[in-house]
Design an enzyme around this catalytic site. Structure first.
Site, PDB file in Angstrom:
ATOM      1  N   ALA A  12      29.951  37.319  27.290  1.00  0.00           N
ATOM      2  CA  ALA A  12      29.203  37.878  26.150  1.00  0.00           C
ATOM      3  C   ALA A  12      27.826  38.398  26.558  1.00  0.00           C
ATOM      4  O   ALA A  12      27.073  38.861  25.718  1.00  0.00           O
ATOM      5  CB  ALA A  12      29.061  36.820  25.057  1.00  0.00           C
ATOM      6  N   ARG A  14      26.961  41.007  28.257  1.00  0.00           N
ATOM      7  CA  ARG A  14      26.801  42.472  28.246  1.00  0.00           C
ATOM      8  C   ARG A  14      28.133  43.142  27.922  1.00  0.00           C
ATOM      9  O   ARG A  14      29.150  42.460  27.755  1.00  0.00           O
ATOM     10  CB  ARG A  14      26.270  42.972  29.591  1.00  0.00           C
ATOM     11  CG  ARG A  14      27.085  42.534  30.779  1.00  0.00           C
ATOM     12  CD  ARG A  14      26.268  42.724  32.072  1.00  0.00           C
ATOM     13  NE  ARG A  14      26.712  41.816  33.116  1.00  0.00           N
ATOM     14  CZ  ARG A  14      27.728  42.052  33.946  1.00  0.00           C
ATOM     15  NH1 ARG A  14      28.384  43.180  33.875  1.00  0.00           N
ATOM     16  NH2 ARG A  14      28.078  41.161  34.845  1.00  0.00           N
ATOM     17  N   TYR A 135      44.076  43.459  39.463  1.00  0.00           N
ATOM     18  CA  TYR A 135      43.574  43.538  38.082  1.00  0.00           C
ATOM     19  C   TYR A 135      44.728  43.736  37.091  1.00  0.00           C
ATOM     20  O   TYR A 135      44.814  43.048  36.057  1.00  0.00           O
ATOM     21  CB  TYR A 135      42.585  44.696  38.010  1.00  0.00           C
ATOM     22  CG  TYR A 135      41.907  44.899  36.690  1.00  0.00           C
ATOM     23  CD1 TYR A 135      40.858  44.071  36.286  1.00  0.00           C
ATOM     24  CD2 TYR A 135      42.286  45.932  35.833  1.00  0.00           C
ATOM     25  CE1 TYR A 135      40.213  44.273  35.085  1.00  0.00           C
ATOM     26  CE2 TYR A 135      41.647  46.144  34.633  1.00  0.00           C
ATOM     27  CZ  TYR A 135      40.612  45.314  34.257  1.00  0.00           C
ATOM     28  OH  TYR A 135      39.972  45.512  33.061  1.00  0.00           O
ATOM     29  N   ALA A 136      45.635  44.670  37.406  1.00  0.00           N
ATOM     30  CA  ALA A 136      46.762  44.935  36.503  1.00  0.00           C
ATOM     31  C   ALA A 136      47.656  43.710  36.370  1.00  0.00           C
ATOM     32  O   ALA A 136      48.141  43.393  35.278  1.00  0.00           O
ATOM     33  CB  ALA A 136      47.564  46.133  37.007  1.00  0.00           C
ATOM     34  N   ALA A 137      47.855  42.985  37.496  1.00  0.00           N
ATOM     35  CA  ALA A 137      48.670  41.760  37.437  1.00  0.00           C
ATOM     36  C   ALA A 137      47.994  40.723  36.542  1.00  0.00           C
ATOM     37  O   ALA A 137      48.656  40.053  35.745  1.00  0.00           O
ATOM     38  CB  ALA A 137      48.882  41.198  38.839  1.00  0.00           C
ATOM     39  N   LYS A 139      45.966  41.274  34.030  1.00  0.00           N
ATOM     40  CA  LYS A 139      45.991  41.698  32.626  1.00  0.00           C
ATOM     41  C   LYS A 139      47.413  41.666  32.057  1.00  0.00           C
ATOM     42  O   LYS A 139      47.614  41.345  30.881  1.00  0.00           O
ATOM     43  CB  LYS A 139      45.376  43.099  32.487  1.00  0.00           C
ATOM     44  CG  LYS A 139      43.891  43.164  32.884  1.00  0.00           C
ATOM     45  CD  LYS A 139      43.031  42.262  31.998  1.00  0.00           C
ATOM     46  CE  LYS A 139      41.550  42.479  32.216  1.00  0.00           C
ATOM     47  NZ  LYS A 139      40.713  41.648  31.352  1.00  0.00           N
TER      48      LYS A 139
HETATM   49  P1  NAP Z   1      31.172  44.073  32.271  1.00  0.00           P
HETATM   50  O1  NAP Z   1      30.191  44.944  31.600  1.00  0.00           O
HETATM   51  O2  NAP Z   1      31.237  44.050  33.758  1.00  0.00           O
HETATM   52  O3  NAP Z   1      30.979  42.589  31.706  1.00  0.00           O
HETATM   53  C1  NAP Z   1      31.782  41.533  32.181  1.00  0.00           C
HETATM   54  C2  NAP Z   1      31.376  40.254  31.491  1.00  0.00           C
HETATM   55  O4  NAP Z   1      32.144  39.187  32.040  1.00  0.00           O
HETATM   56  C3  NAP Z   1      29.909  39.936  31.718  1.00  0.00           C
HETATM   57  O5  NAP Z   1      29.366  39.351  30.547  1.00  0.00           O
HETATM   58  C4  NAP Z   1      29.970  38.918  32.851  1.00  0.00           C
HETATM   59  O6  NAP Z   1      28.825  38.111  32.745  1.00  0.00           O
HETATM   60  C5  NAP Z   1      31.264  38.166  32.520  1.00  0.00           C
HETATM   61  N1  NAP Z   1      31.852  37.516  33.689  1.00  0.00           N
HETATM   62  C6  NAP Z   1      32.275  38.084  34.846  1.00  0.00           C
HETATM   63  N2  NAP Z   1      32.748  37.161  35.679  1.00  0.00           N
HETATM   64  C7  NAP Z   1      32.630  35.969  35.054  1.00  0.00           C
HETATM   65  C8  NAP Z   1      32.947  34.650  35.394  1.00  0.00           C
HETATM   66  N3  NAP Z   1      33.496  34.347  36.583  1.00  0.00           N
HETATM   67  N4  NAP Z   1      32.696  33.665  34.501  1.00  0.00           N
HETATM   68  C9  NAP Z   1      32.134  33.941  33.303  1.00  0.00           C
HETATM   69  N5  NAP Z   1      31.816  35.184  32.913  1.00  0.00           N
HETATM   70  C10 NAP Z   1      32.057  36.181  33.782  1.00  0.00           C
HETATM   71  O7  NAP Z   1      32.654  44.428  31.811  1.00  0.00           O
HETATM   72  P2  NAP Z   1      33.236  45.020  30.440  1.00  0.00           P
HETATM   73  O8  NAP Z   1      33.586  46.418  30.701  1.00  0.00           O
HETATM   74  O9  NAP Z   1      32.379  44.654  29.285  1.00  0.00           O
HETATM   75  O10 NAP Z   1      34.617  44.210  30.404  1.00  0.00           O
HETATM   76  C11 NAP Z   1      34.889  43.172  29.485  1.00  0.00           C
HETATM   77  C12 NAP Z   1      36.382  42.922  29.484  1.00  0.00           C
HETATM   78  O11 NAP Z   1      37.061  44.121  29.111  1.00  0.00           O
HETATM   79  C13 NAP Z   1      36.950  42.543  30.855  1.00  0.00           C
HETATM   80  O12 NAP Z   1      37.957  41.571  30.707  1.00  0.00           O
HETATM   81  C14 NAP Z   1      37.541  43.832  31.359  1.00  0.00           C
HETATM   82  O13 NAP Z   1      38.579  43.609  32.277  1.00  0.00           O
HETATM   83  C15 NAP Z   1      38.044  44.426  30.047  1.00  0.00           C
HETATM   84  N6  NAP Z   1      38.238  45.876  30.120  1.00  0.00           N
HETATM   85  C16 NAP Z   1      37.194  46.720  30.319  1.00  0.00           C
HETATM   86  C17 NAP Z   1      37.442  48.086  30.372  1.00  0.00           C
HETATM   87  C18 NAP Z   1      36.338  49.099  30.571  1.00  0.00           C
HETATM   88  O14 NAP Z   1      36.657  50.291  30.664  1.00  0.00           O
HETATM   89  N7  NAP Z   1      35.073  48.722  30.610  1.00  0.00           N
HETATM   90  C19 NAP Z   1      38.741  48.576  30.247  1.00  0.00           C
HETATM   91  C20 NAP Z   1      39.777  47.672  30.060  1.00  0.00           C
HETATM   92  C21 NAP Z   1      39.524  46.322  29.981  1.00  0.00           C
HETATM   93  P3  NAP Z   1      28.052  37.472  33.971  1.00  0.00           P
HETATM   94  O15 NAP Z   1      27.973  38.518  35.044  1.00  0.00           O
HETATM   95  O16 NAP Z   1      26.774  37.074  33.372  1.00  0.00           O
HETATM   96  O17 NAP Z   1      28.900  36.302  34.333  1.00  0.00           O
END
Ligand code: NAP
Length: 227
Positions: A12, A14, A135-137, A139
């Site tokens: 949460a 970002r 990543y795909a695996a 998800k």
């Molecule tokens: P992001 O901006 O990189 O944010 C990722 C979030 O996950 C951050 O709050 C990060 O916080 C947290 N995080 C990462 N590793 C962690 C860990 N080991 N433990 C706890 N928290 C962790 O990514 P986003 O684009 O918002 O993505 C959010 C979700 O949407 C992800 O599951 C991603 O796979 C999915 N998604 C994103 C996209 C896209 O286009 N952006 C597309 C499809 C799916 P900290 O760094 O503070 O831990």
């Protein structure tokens, strides 16, 4: 136990997770944000951390109604070059983390009059994507977990769904080289990147009373990318 519903949102700090937390707050839920740098800090790939996030939520609010498993990472490379560490880390954060949280949270969510689990999957987990086998695996695994868990808890009135975002403007996509980003964006029917708030709107809907008869589903919010 307070009257307000309580949500726990991972990742949460970002991007999409921050937008989900804001949307659920707007819907009058108390929201606990968890990530390595956020309100409750820790790594979701550690089962003890997940247990403690849930315990701290219960200590503070006495209930847990909505779990949003959003924390996720990418370690993109072609499979032939992918290391054990790159495969392992992505699976551990994206899939094991969600499993640990569901397991720790479920006994409280089952007591909720409107329990909800929402997992953030990805279009990559549905259609596959070169350079993202790990990543795909993870998800696709999350989609299987979502559907199976929905069948375990349906009789208790808890819904379990996934949202599959396409290309959303966050730090995650910012890190992708421009040429690769342009190639993806050219395939988006709506001809633009999505905003975190557009994913949060779907999560907010699935968390709401209006979505009480929807379970085991994957809602793509991708501007038509996977058509
Ligand atoms: P992001 O901006 O990189 O944010 C990722 C979030 O996950 C951050 O709050 C990060 O916080 C947290 N995080 C990462 N590793 C962690 C860990 N080991 N433990 C706890 N928290 C962790 O990514 P986003 O684009 O918002 O993505 C959010 C979700 O949407 C992800 O599951 C991603 O796979 C999915 N998604 C994103 C996209 C896209 O286009 N952006 C597309 C499809 C799916 P900290 O760094 O503070 O831990």
């Amino acid at each position: 136990m307070g009257d307000k519903r309580v949500a726990l949102v991972t990742g949460a700090s970002r991007g999409i997770g921050a937008a989900c937390a804001a949307e659920l707050t707007r819907q009058n839920l108390d929201v606990v944000g968890c990530s390595r740098s956020g309100e409750l800090q820790g790594d979701c790939s550690d089962p003890e951390v997940c247990k403690s996030w849930v315990a701290q939520t219960i200590e503070r609010y006495g209930r847990l109604d909505v779990l949003v498993n959003n924390a996720g990472v990418t370690r993109d490379t072609l499979l032939m070059r992918m290391t054990d560490e790159q495969f392992d880390e992505v699976l551990r954060v994206n899939l094991y983390g969600a499993f640990y949280l569901c397991r720790a949270a479920l006994k409280y969510i089952l007591k909720s009059p409107a329990g909800r689990i929402i997992n953030i999957a990805s279009v990559s987990g549905l259609a596959g994507n070169a350079g993202q086998c790990n990543y795909a695996a993870s998800k696709a695994g999350l989609v299987g977990l979502t559907k199976s868990l929905s069948k375990e808890v349906g009789k208790r009135g808890v819904t379990v769904n996934a949202v599959a975002p396409g290309w959303i403007a966050t730090d995650m996509t910012e890190a992708v080289p421009e040429e690769a980003a342009t190639r993806v964006l050219e395939r988006v029917t709506l001809e633009r990147a999505g905003k975190p708030e557009e994913i949060a709107a779907a999560v907010g809907f699935l968390a709401s009373e209006q979505a009480s008869y929807i379970t085991g589903q994957v809602l793509s919010v991708d501007g038509g990318l996977a058509l």
